[in-house]
Design an enzyme around this catalytic site. Structure first.
Site, mmCIF file in Angstrom:
data_model
loop_
_atom_site.group_PDB
_atom_site.id
_atom_site.type_symbol
_atom_site.label_atom_id
_atom_site.label_comp_id
_atom_site.label_asym_id
_atom_site.label_seq_id
_atom_site.Cartn_x
_atom_site.Cartn_y
_atom_site.Cartn_z
ATOM 1 N N ARG A 105 0.740 -1.187 -0.105
ATOM 2 C CA ARG A 105 0.104 -0.113 0.082
ATOM 3 C C ARG A 105 0.715 1.113 -0.076
ATOM 4 N NH1 ARG A 105 -4.524 1.001 4.658
ATOM 5 N NH2 ARG A 105 -2.602 1.176 6.013
ATOM 6 N N THR A 109 -0.941 7.609 -1.156
ATOM 7 C CA THR A 109 -2.307 7.494 -1.754
ATOM 8 C C THR A 109 -3.290 6.365 -1.254
ATOM 9 O OG1 THR A 109 -1.462 5.819 -3.317
ATOM 10 C CG2 THR A 109 -1.209 8.318 -3.676
#
Length: 210
Positions: A105, A109
């Site tokens: 991840r 963002t």
């Protein structure tokens, strides 16, 4: 509990989950508890596997007995934390084929970035169980399911330890045909995308990298 979401509320599972949530639980104990919980979750995710009948000989008589039908299951670990659930599910289904989806991840963002993808052949003919302890934003999980569908998978189930409402909603929007089986639906995400109350970062706690 809905058709899309199953919460496994078995008392033994919930007790073990409470121990995992406690911040002072040591890494080795956390890892062992996750393995034990995955056994109980695996029981639920495989509840409606297709079966067929075969003729066998018991020590006393011949009989028609049920056996799993079709190709061997495919278990897909969403790296790296998925491996903790994978090990326990494999204890119950040792003949399953295993694949891995590597996603991380982007902390800025919160979007998933792919770095690895290796899965068994003929996914279209297999029941596919994707495993990842945490269903948080749902972005990585939805992206992993996208990749599995592109590889041919049609019958997919998603198995996780904890889910946030945001992640469940994201998965339902992206993949309404993929049922989610989890031990708990927690309250919400914090501003960093972590599940609350949650148990912290499952990968860090499992591998001792916090």
């Amino acid at each position: 509990m809905t058709e899309h979401l199953t919460i496994v509320d078995h008392p033994l599972l919930q007790h073990k989950l409470t121990l995992m949530r406690e911040r002072d639980t040591p890494t080795a104990v956390f890892r062992q508890l996750l393995r034990e919980i995955s056994h109980l979750l695996a029981y639920e995710v495989t509840r409606n596997l297709p079966v067929t009948m075969k003729t066998i000989e018991t020590p006393l008589v011949e009989m028609e007995a049920p056996t799993l039908r079709g190709k061997k299951l495919a278990l897909i670990s969403i790296l790296r934390a998925g491996n903790g659930l994978l090990d326990g599910v494999l204890d119950l289904i040792p003949s399953a084929r295993v694949g891995f989806v590597g996603l991380y991840r982007d902390e800025a963002t919160l979007k998933p970035v792919q770095y690895y993808f290796k899965v068994p052949s003929e996914l279209e003919s297999r029941v596919v169980i994707a495993v990842d302890p945490m269903l948080a934003t749902g972005n990585s999980s939805a992206a992993a399911i996208d990749l599995l569908k592109e590889a041919g998978a049609k019958d997919i189930r998603f198995l996780c330890l904890l889910a946030a409402p945001e992640g469940v909603a994201r998965m339902k929007e992206a993949h309404p045909d993929v049922p989610i089986i989890t031990a708990a639906l927690d309250d919400r995400l914090n501003d960093k995308g972590y599940i609350l109350p949650g148990l912290g970062d499952a990968g860090d706690r499992m591998f001792g990298t916090k």
